[in-house]
Motif scaffolding. Structure first.
Motif, PDB file in Angstrom:
ATOM      1  N   TRP A 161      63.496  71.588  49.657  1.00 62.19           N
ATOM      2  CA  TRP A 161      63.716  71.315  48.073  1.00 62.19           C
ATOM      3  C   TRP A 161      62.206  70.766  47.141  1.00 62.19           C
ATOM      4  O   TRP A 161      61.811  70.120  48.267  1.00 62.19           O
ATOM      5  CB  TRP A 161      64.949  70.760  47.536  1.00 62.19           C
ATOM      6  CG  TRP A 161      66.290  71.751  48.424  1.00 62.19           C
ATOM      7  CD1 TRP A 161      66.993  71.275  48.588  1.00 62.19           C
ATOM      8  CD2 TRP A 161      67.083  71.248  47.182  1.00 62.19           C
ATOM      9  NE1 TRP A 161      68.067  71.747  48.610  1.00 62.19           N
ATOM     10  CE2 TRP A 161      68.494  72.158  47.586  1.00 62.19           C
ATOM     11  CE3 TRP A 161      67.323  71.589  46.022  1.00 62.19           C
ATOM     12  CZ2 TRP A 161      69.511  73.108  47.197  1.00 62.19           C
ATOM     13  CZ3 TRP A 161      68.208  71.886  44.451  1.00 62.19           C
ATOM     14  CH2 TRP A 161      69.619  72.688  45.400  1.00 62.19           C
TER      15      TRP A 161
ATOM     16  N   GLY B 208      71.517  69.786  45.855  1.00 59.66           N
ATOM     17  CA  GLY B 208      70.859  69.128  47.014  1.00 59.66           C
ATOM     18  C   GLY B 208      70.345  68.134  48.045  1.00 59.66           C
ATOM     19  O   GLY B 208      71.826  67.271  47.202  1.00 59.66           O
TER      20      GLY B 208
ATOM     21  N   ASP C 159      61.403  77.183  44.148  1.00 64.56           N
ATOM     22  CA  ASP C 159      62.186  76.661  45.055  1.00 64.56           C
ATOM     23  C   ASP C 159      64.022  76.189  44.513  1.00 64.56           C
ATOM     24  O   ASP C 159      64.399  76.341  45.180  1.00 64.56           O
ATOM     25  CB  ASP C 159      61.739  75.195  45.806  1.00 64.56           C
ATOM     26  CG  ASP C 159      59.907  75.935  46.724  1.00 64.56           C
ATOM     27  OD1 ASP C 159      59.867  76.793  45.881  1.00 64.56           O
ATOM     28  OD2 ASP C 159      60.093  76.061  47.744  1.00 64.56           O
TER      29      ASP C 159
ATOM     30  N   GLN D 130      67.227  77.232  45.752  1.00 58.82           N
ATOM     31  CA  GLN D 130      67.873  76.281  46.203  1.00 58.82           C
ATOM     32  C   GLN D 130      70.092  76.440  45.285  1.00 58.82           C
ATOM     33  O   GLN D 130      70.854  76.946  45.712  1.00 58.82           O
ATOM     34  CB  GLN D 130      67.558  75.588  46.058  1.00 58.82           C
ATOM     35  CG  GLN D 130      66.281  75.293  47.728  1.00 58.82           C
ATOM     36  CD  GLN D 130      67.023  75.875  48.869  1.00 58.82           C
ATOM     37  OE1 GLN D 130      67.770  76.357  49.305  1.00 58.82           O
ATOM     38  NE2 GLN D 130      65.907  75.166  49.878  1.00 58.82           N
TER      39      GLN D 130
ATOM     40  N   GLN E 203      73.059  78.160  47.122  1.00 64.01           N
ATOM     41  CA  GLN E 203      73.455  76.969  48.058  1.00 64.01           C
ATOM     42  C   GLN E 203      74.970  76.504  46.220  1.00 64.01           C
ATOM     43  O   GLN E 203      75.853  75.549  47.132  1.00 64.01           O
ATOM     44  CB  GLN E 203      73.420  75.100  48.516  1.00 64.01           C
ATOM     45  CG  GLN E 203      72.368  76.274  49.218  1.00 64.01           C
ATOM     46  CD  GLN E 203      71.601  74.809  49.233  1.00 64.01           C
ATOM     47  OE1 GLN E 203      72.189  73.578  49.960  1.00 64.01           O
ATOM     48  NE2 GLN E 203      70.539  75.249  50.111  1.00 64.01           N
TER      49      GLN E 203
ATOM     50  N   LEU F 212      64.024  80.961  51.973  1.00 67.40           N
ATOM     51  CA  LEU F 212      64.749  79.626  51.574  1.00 67.40           C
ATOM     52  C   LEU F 212      66.600  80.314  51.944  1.00 67.40           C
ATOM     53  O   LEU F 212      67.506  79.044  52.604  1.00 67.40           O
ATOM     54  CB  LEU F 212      64.515  79.124  50.028  1.00 67.40           C
ATOM     55  CG  LEU F 212      63.786  78.558  49.147  1.00 67.40           C
ATOM     56  CD1 LEU F 212      63.856  78.999  48.098  1.00 67.40           C
ATOM     57  CD2 LEU F 212      63.247  77.269  50.397  1.00 67.40           C
TER      58      LEU F 212
ATOM     59  N   ALA G 190      71.682  75.362  55.948  1.00 71.30           N
ATOM     60  CA  ALA G 190      72.398  74.488  54.076  1.00 71.30           C
ATOM     61  C   ALA G 190      72.648  73.046  55.088  1.00 71.30           C
ATOM     62  O   ALA G 190      73.668  73.066  56.016  1.00 71.30           O
ATOM     63  CB  ALA G 190      73.186  75.634  53.719  1.00 71.30           C
TER      64      ALA G 190
END
Length: 975
Positions: free
Chosen positions: A773, A810, A908, A912, A916, A969, A974
């Motif tokens: 991240w 994140g 990014d 992400q 996620q 990524l 994760a």
């Protein structure tokens, strides 16, 4: 400190018959403090104002009034920031501060009986001690607030004082109006933690002067330093003559800084006080004569303290603290029970009955010696204190306390665990005609918090004190004591929660600390650091030699050499401490330290036990696995001594001597204070042990050669504790300590060089990366479409979402969850510190206008966009993010036009979040965002990302090579 040490339980509302102040519509006042300001015999010694740029300050946005009058210079503006800008624009010029003359020391007799001097001179057993009572307040930056409103020819002032005395006439003289035009209302801001009797008149006068000029309500918030009283204190020297267990003579000399009798604004504006003697007659009622049968008594005030007449609250509290602490010392010296000593010298039947009832309620047994009890490293003790005062409004009042404490013998952490308090009064003021037992409990609990909260250093963990309108907060491990009530003539539900009820508080706690540890503290407040240092001094074999500095220098040199050695010797394992070894106060402090340091964030694997390790941390040199820091002997740190733990935290050396990789941020943890380090160790060692093996870190050559880290440390690590900046505020230093040390913000938010070292200087907090991240810049280099304000930073850190910026996701999401455990003041301190690296924030109105422009620009861009990205947005995003589609699903629809990540140079974080998802922030109405890793492929994620960029940041260049970035990524683990 004065009454501020034990504040009145005054509700944050006006008294009956008056309205609360119009706080929402108030201007904010700022007033210049003359350089070198100090008080001599109740009068200020201040520099002269030579000139100021009145028109320049008045021309600034938001400024409604500028008052320059003799040596007074103040402004009133719509916000605190605008008022601060106006004060700076004044460019005030001052003369050199005047010197104090060498006037002879004045003496003022307070009370006298018999011939104490003669008895003391011929006494065989004479005991002399000094005690000190701070005047300004127990907490740094402790504020007192007043609000003034001038309209229709009437001045209304709201201030936290039930006895304004001469203030009405003084304010009338200041403004040139009749006293009948001044209305005073009792009101206290819930945020105030300062002495109302000492500071309220100054705040009221400043607010009145500026409200009169502005024609609008003005709020003045000041601390002791603003009126030259930051270091004000009263010193009490006590002399006693003891014949066996009988006290034959008692003498007390009060010296130090006198509380000013006239508001500073009157002096600065050269306004003559309409009160001839300058003494508040309402404060002169409490007697200073000891309530005990002592044949010879002599009480004197000298020097600056001679401005006290009889016993204002500060003098009364100072003398009660000194007298009751001294009686405890006499009891110890003569081998007498402290309660029995007092009862032997009491002729007052009502006071005697109260003392006996409080002692009985506390299960105090005078016949049995009171030895302190200990469990592990925790020492426990009890202390007694008594006060009897006479007031022309309340008549006679009697108060008695038994305080029970726990002290951690290693850290010095103090907790007042129980207080048995009795309070009796002949009559109650009409405003307090029916106080409840609950109000007394709140006053007692607040007194305990104030007494154990020293003027905050950068590593002081604040306790949130209850207010009179609150229930006692049920915080696990907090310092709030159990309160037991005892009374004689008044039933429990009619005990008076007046300030006299807490008169014995400081002495009772000090006596309990002495009973527990043998350490006598002769000045409140009683901090853990003071207790820890006193305990260390008292330990055998701890005397300093004349050559101690040589040994210290040699030890420091050896430490530097050891840090640079490639190999370090192991530290022998130890047996883990037994349950109950550490006090509840130490464990609570350690819990807060661990939360601020995000220990569980890195040392807890997905689905694993808390702090059991195993979390993979991606670095440019390979994957590093976090260790097990539970007290398991085989797989954790259960057999680590404190020395081994501290070495790892400050130097990055494992107990077995191998070096730790700086993915563990010992470069930041080295700044932790000794007290916090010891509390953290105690907290971790008292947790539930978890047996959990973690994967071994295997890095490629040459990074797998741990001895090379000695050279890395030489280049990039300084094993130095945090040093506060004396030119900055206490809040800034607190925020710096939390952000630079425990919070290790720069570990993610600062760029690193080719060897993994943080770049400092101008590149400090200018952006970095963490676990795939982007950690965005926290300085003026921020790419956020709207500037981060201090208020927005606080909202984001406290609740995980800032409307003008977005939500925490994140690695930042669990950090916010940890910060939620900290006191609000600590999170505000972090926000204040981080905001100091940004650009000055515009006003809320300007921010709102800029936000509206961004929204309009995004709406215009949407009309020109289409294709698969637009269809993905409509199906996956619009229902939660677009204000014109349906209802808000979770109470709020976060704006993507204001989202910081969409305006970044890197895609990014946006990718992400799409892959996620995002958990719901802990303290906001924002809902969780689902993950699309399993429903959208790389191409779709790339198309959606590019659409979001084009629509919500149309002024930014398109991101390139998105599909490869998505694939990279997606392949990362994760967390």
């Amino acid at each position: 400190m004065n009454e501020g040490l034990v504040p009145q339980a005054t509700p944050a509302t006006a008294v009956a018959g008056s309205m609360p102040p119009p706080a929402a519509d108030c201007l904010v006042a700022r007033v210049l403090t003359p350089p070198g300001l100090r008080w001599i015999d109740g009068k200020p010694l201040a520099a002269r104002l030579l000139g100021a740029q009145h028109e320049a300050a008045l021309a600034l946005p938001g400024v409604r009034a500028v008052v320059i009058r003799n040596n007074f210079a103040g402004v009133a503006a719509a916000s605190g920031a605008q008022a601060a800008n106006a004060i700076q624009a004044l460019q005030a010029r001052w003369s050199a501060p005047p010197r104090a003359d060498d006037a002879p020391v004045t003496r003022h007799a307070l009370a006298r009986r018999g011939n104490a001097d003669a008895v003391l001179a011929g006494a065989d057993a004479r005991h002399t001690q000094h005690y000190q009572w701070p005047l300004a307040g127990t907490r740094g930056e402790a504020y007192c607030t007043a609000v003034a409103d001038w309209r229709d020819g009437k001045l209304t002032v709201w201030l936290p004082s039930t006895r304004p005395g001469a203030l009405r006439a003084e304010l009338a003289a200041l403004l040139g109006i009749a006293p009948q035009q001044v209305v005073l209302a009792c009101w206290q801001s819930p945020d105030d933690r300062a002495d109302p009797a000492l500071l309220a008149p100054h705040a009221a006068a400043d607010a009145a002067l500026l409200a009169h000029a502005a024609g609008l309500p003005v709020m003045r918030r000041l601390c002791a330093a603003d009126v030259g009283l930051a270091d004000a204190a009263l010193d009490v020297r006590v002399d006693t003559a003891l014949a066996g267990t009988a006290i034959e003579a008692y003498a007390a000399t009060l010296a130090g800084t006198a509380a000013p009798a006239v508001p500073l604004a009157l002096w600065l504006t050269h306004t003559a006080s309409p009160v001839a003697d300058g003494i508040d007659a309402d404060h002169a009622g409490a007697t200073t004569m000891p309530p005990y049968r002592i044949p010879h008594v002599d009480l004197v005030a000298t020097g600056n303290a001679a401005a006290f007449d009889a016993a204002p609250p500060a003098a009364a509290r100072a003398q009660v603290f000194a007298r009751e602490s001294h009686l405890d010392e006499l009891a110890a010296a003569s081998g007498t029970d402290p309660v029995a000593l007092r009862l032997a010298h009491l002729d007052d039947a009502r006071g005697t009955a109260l003392v006996r009832q409080v002692a009985e309620r506390a299960a105090w047994t005078p016949a049995a010696p009171r030895a302190n009890t200990a469990a592990g490293n925790v020492q426990r003790g009890r202390g007694f204190a008594y006060a009897h005062t006479i007031d022309h409004e309340a008549g006679q009042t009697w108060s008695a306390w038994v305080a029970e404490v726990e002290v951690d013998g290693t850290t010095g952490e103090l907790a007042v665990t129980r207080v048995t308090v009795g309070h009796d009064s002949e009559s109650l003021p009409r405003a307090q005609a029916a106080p409840s037992a609950r109000s007394l409990e709140l006053a007692v609990a607040d007194a305990a918090l104030q007494l154990t909260s020293a003027t905050p250093a950068f590593d002081t963990w604040p306790a949130e004190a209850p207010s009179a309108s609150q229930a006692l907060p049920a915080v696990p491990g907090s310092a709030l004591p159990e309160v037991r009530l005892a009374g004689t003539l008044a039933p429990h539900d009619a005990l008076a929660a007046s300030p006299t009820g807490t008169m014995p508080a400081a002495a009772a706690v000090a006596n309990a600390i002495y009973d527990a540890t043998g350490v006598r503290l002769r000045a409140p407040p009683f901090s853990a650091d003071r207790i820890r240092l006193a305990l260390a001094e008292a330990r055998p074999g701890n005397q300093r030699s004349k050559r101690g500095w040589i040994a210290a220098a040699a030890a420091a040199a050896a430490g530097v050499c050891a840090t640079l050695m490639p190999w370090r010797a192991p530290i022998a394992p130890v047996a883990p401490p037994e349950a109950g070894f550490y006090s509840a106060a130490t464990l609570e402090r350690g819990r807060l330290v661990a939360a601020a340091g995000d220990c569980a964030v890195c040392h807890t694997a997905p689905g694993g036990a808390k702090n059991a390790g195993g979390l993979p941390l991606e670095t440019p040199f390979g994957t590093v696995y976090s260790t097990n820091i539970t007290p398991d002997v085989q797989t954790g740190i259960g057999n680590w001594s404190f020395a081994a733990f501290e070495r790892a935290m400050r130097e990055g050396i494992h107990r077995d001597g191998r070096r730790l990789y700086p993915a563990f941020p010992y470069t930041a943890f080295a700044k932790i204070s000794d007290g916090d380090m010891q509390a953290l160790y105690g907290y971790l060692m008292s947790a539930e042990p978890v047996k959990a093996e973690v994967p071994q870190t295997q890095l490629s050559f040459p990074f797998n050669l741990r001895p090379l880290l000695a050279g890395w440390n030489l280049l990039f690590h300084r094993n130095e504790r945090f040093t506060p900046d004396p030119s900055r505020s206490a809040q800034w230093n607190r925020g710096a300590y939390l952000a630079e040390g425990l919070g290790h913000c720069s570990a993610c938010h600062s760029p690193r060089n080719a060897l993994g070292g943080e770049k400092g200087g101008r590149q400090y907090l200018t952006g970095g990366s963490a676990e795939g991240w982007e950690a965005p810049p926290l300085t003026a280099l921020s790419q956020a479409p709207l500037p981060w304000t201090e208020a927005a930073l606080f909202t984001y850190l406290r609740g995980g979402y800032a409307p003008h910026h977005g939500a925490a996701a994140g690695p930042m999401a669990p950090v916010v969850e940890e910060l939620a455990q900290l006191p609000e003041s600590d999170v505000r301190a972090i926000a204040h510190y981080v905001a100091s690296f940004g650009t000055p924030a515009p006003s809320p109105a300007v921010l709102a206008a800029q936000a509206a422009q961004l929204e309009q620009r995004s709406a215009q861009a949407a009309r020109t966009l289409g294709g698969p990205g637009e269809r993905l947005y409509q199906s996956a995003c619009a229902v939660c993010h677009q204000s014109d589609q349906g209802i808000a699903q979770f109470g709020v629809k976060p704006s993507l036009a204001l989202n910081t990540n969409l305006h970044s140079k890197l895609p990014d974080n946006v990718i992400q979040v799409l892959l996620q998802g995002m958990p719901a922030p802990p303290n906001s109405e924002l809902g969780a965002m689902p993950a699309y890793a399993d429903t959208l492929d790389d191409q779709q994620i790339a198309q959606l990302t590019q659409y979001l960029r084009a629509r919500f940041a149309p002024d930014k260049p398109a991101w390139q090579d998105l599909e490869n970035t998505v694939a990279r990524l997606r392949a990362m683990p994760a967390h």
